[in-house]
Design a protein around this motif. Sequence first.
Motif, short mmCIF file in Angstrom:
data_model
loop_
_atom_site.label_atom_id
_atom_site.label_comp_id
_atom_site.label_asym_id
_atom_site.label_seq_id
_atom_site.Cartn_x
_atom_site.Cartn_y
_atom_site.Cartn_z
N ARG A 178 -4.78 -36.61 36.88
CA ARG A 178 -4.32 -37.07 35.57
C ARG A 178 -5.32 -36.69 34.48
NH1 ARG A 178 -0.39 -41.10 34.11
NH2 ARG A 178 -0.03 -40.76 31.89
N ALA A 179 -6.62 -36.85 34.76
CA ALA A 179 -7.62 -36.53 33.76
C ALA A 179 -7.63 -35.03 33.45
CB ALA A 179 -9.00 -36.98 34.23
N CYS A 180 -7.52 -34.20 34.47
CA CYS A 180 -7.48 -32.76 34.23
C CYS A 180 -6.24 -32.36 33.42
CB CYS A 180 -7.47 -32.00 35.56
SG CYS A 180 -9.03 -32.02 36.45
N ALA A 181 -5.10 -32.91 33.80
CA ALA A 181 -3.84 -32.54 33.15
C ALA A 181 -3.81 -32.95 31.69
CB ALA A 181 -2.67 -33.17 33.90
N GLN A 182 -4.42 -34.09 31.36
CA GLN A 182 -4.27 -34.62 30.00
C GLN A 182 -5.48 -34.38 29.10
OE1 GLN A 182 -3.07 -38.69 30.75
NE2 GLN A 182 -0.93 -38.08 30.84
N ALA A 183 -6.66 -34.17 29.67
CA ALA A 183 -7.85 -34.05 28.83
C ALA A 183 -8.33 -32.62 28.66
CB ALA A 183 -8.98 -34.90 29.39
N TRP A 184 -8.06 -31.76 29.62
CA TRP A 184 -8.53 -30.37 29.52
C TRP A 184 -7.66 -29.61 28.52
CZ3 TRP A 184 -12.72 -27.72 30.59
CH2 TRP A 184 -12.68 -26.32 30.57
N GLN A 185 -8.30 -29.05 27.52
CA GLN A 185 -7.61 -28.32 26.45
C GLN A 185 -6.52 -29.18 25.80
OE1 GLN A 185 -8.14 -23.64 27.52
NE2 GLN A 185 -6.25 -24.57 28.23
N GLY A 201 -5.87 -27.84 22.51
CA GLY A 201 -5.67 -26.39 22.47
C GLY A 201 -6.93 -25.58 22.68
N ALA A 202 -8.09 -26.20 22.61
CA ALA A 202 -9.35 -25.50 22.83
C ALA A 202 -9.91 -25.86 24.19
CB ALA A 202 -10.35 -25.87 21.73
N VAL A 241 -10.62 -38.91 20.01
CA VAL A 241 -11.89 -38.29 19.64
C VAL A 241 -11.97 -36.97 20.38
CG1 VAL A 241 -14.39 -38.52 19.65
CG2 VAL A 241 -12.95 -40.54 19.29
N ARG A 242 -11.96 -35.88 19.62
CA ARG A 242 -11.87 -34.55 20.22
C ARG A 242 -13.22 -33.99 20.63
NH1 ARG A 242 -9.00 -31.26 15.77
NH2 ARG A 242 -9.16 -29.59 17.32
N ALA A 243 -14.28 -34.65 20.32
CA ALA A 243 -15.60 -34.17 20.70
C ALA A 243 -15.67 -33.96 22.21
CB ALA A 243 -16.67 -35.16 20.26
N ARG A 244 -16.45 -32.96 22.62
CA ARG A 244 -16.73 -32.73 24.03
C ARG A 244 -18.12 -33.28 24.32
NH1 ARG A 244 -11.98 -30.79 22.25
NH2 ARG A 244 -11.25 -28.89 23.28
N LEU A 245 -18.22 -34.21 25.26
CA LEU A 245 -19.50 -34.81 25.60
C LEU A 245 -20.00 -34.27 26.92
CD1 LEU A 245 -19.04 -38.54 24.53
CD2 LEU A 245 -19.82 -36.59 23.19
N ASP A 293 -18.53 -30.26 19.02
CA ASP A 293 -17.36 -30.60 18.20
C ASP A 293 -16.12 -29.95 18.81
OD1 ASP A 293 -17.33 -27.90 17.43
OD2 ASP A 293 -18.21 -28.30 15.45
N SER A 294 -15.00 -30.06 18.13
CA SER A 294 -13.74 -29.56 18.70
C SER A 294 -13.70 -28.04 18.76
CB SER A 294 -12.56 -30.08 17.88
OG SER A 294 -12.69 -29.74 16.52
N ASP A 295 -14.66 -27.37 18.09
CA ASP A 295 -14.79 -25.91 18.20
C ASP A 295 -15.91 -25.52 19.16
OD1 ASP A 295 -12.71 -25.24 16.35
OD2 ASP A 295 -14.05 -25.84 14.72
N ASN A 296 -16.38 -26.50 19.92
CA ASN A 296 -17.43 -26.30 20.92
C ASN A 296 -18.75 -25.80 20.33
OD1 ASN A 296 -16.02 -27.20 23.24
ND2 ASN A 296 -14.85 -25.29 23.26
N ARG A 297 -19.08 -26.36 19.16
CA ARG A 297 -20.38 -26.13 18.55
C ARG A 297 -21.19 -27.41 18.66
NH1 ARG A 297 -17.71 -24.33 12.94
NH2 ARG A 297 -16.98 -26.45 13.33
N PRO A 298 -22.51 -27.31 18.84
CA PRO A 298 -23.33 -28.53 18.96
C PRO A 298 -23.09 -29.49 17.81
CG PRO A 298 -24.63 -26.61 19.53
CD PRO A 298 -23.31 -26.09 18.99
#
Length: 414
Positions: free
Chosen positions: A288-295, A298-299, A314-318, A369-374
Amino acid sequence: MSGAALNPDSWLSQPAHLTWLADEGLRLLPFARRAQVEQGFAALDAEGRIAEGAVAELIHTTRMTHCFALAHIQGLPGYAALVDHGLAALRGALWDETHGGWFSDATRSGGKSAYLHAFVALAASSARVAGRPAAQALLDDAIGIIERHFWSEEEGALRESFSADWRDEEAYRGANSNMHATEAFLALADVSGDTRWLQRALRIAERLIHRHAAARGHVVLEHFDAQWQALPEYNAERRADPFRPYGSTPGHAFEWARLLLHLQAALTQAGCAAPDWLLADARGLFARACAQAWQADGAPGLVYSLDWRQQPVVRARLHWVHAEAVAAAAALLQRTGEALYEQWYRQFWAFIDAHFIDLRGGSWHHELDSDNRPAASIWPGKPDLYHAYQALLLPRLALAPSLATALAADVTRQ
């Protein structure tokens, strides 16, 4: 419990990959050593510096003590003194000699939380395995506080938090604190030989995962009132809270998936009944986590949180979310041998390598961030070693015993 036979082509079977994991772990440690302050360990900024006037915090002191104990167990010189420094802080500046328990930082203010006390137990158990002289006394204190104040036999879970004098209890129950209690209880079972801790971990997992999360399609509910009624709108006005975010947190689904497999293996190893639902729910949480959280937006990457319609909040990648995702993929791959988990394991490491590992500045970026920048909207700086370091160690070890004990056994076999 022995795992499934791995394909010879699996990264977990490849000496070069295992060496890469070990080398990356060795690269992280010198950066983390800089967190030492007089009264424990404090937060580091993005360049690995301590802010002027920084005070020791319980979260960093416990996690660093745990990780440095793991380093010492592996035979790395220079880490025993850091473990001892952490133990001294936990029995000194951060300890409440009047009421018992630990303050959240060296200012010695605020209440007592189950989340942080679970990390005290984890640090003490790892230091005990590392053979540090002050560890047993801290371990005894930690067990005593958990037994006296946090563990509810009636509820089969931890109470959340109290005032400093233990008189006032928060009318809240949290999945996050109980998840880390599950981790700590696995370690306590190993160092004490008392399977009661495994049964307690099983009761926590049954309540939060098999009862609540499974009923919602393996979406982890994080927030409850004191009667364990779900609070789906909790922190709707503080959606990016680093410890109690609104909605669901896919990183915790991955973390729970891994812990369920550790618990199943530990129960089996101890000769206790290990319910089949532990593996079934681990699969469900991961899927479920892979299906709903990965991309999800869209990124590439895993978003921090989702709402109840499974849309990104929250679209940030931690970094910790991805560390737990790769560790969960490794655990499921070890347990099942299935190619699906190999694919995810490689994909998560590829993303971590491309975006989180900071070869120039050191350690890992903690947030993108949502563009994968620090970025630094939730987790400024690089204060955490725990998640990344464990993600580098866990794929090299069996599912049980727990990390410190498994490392000690692995060193003995070599």
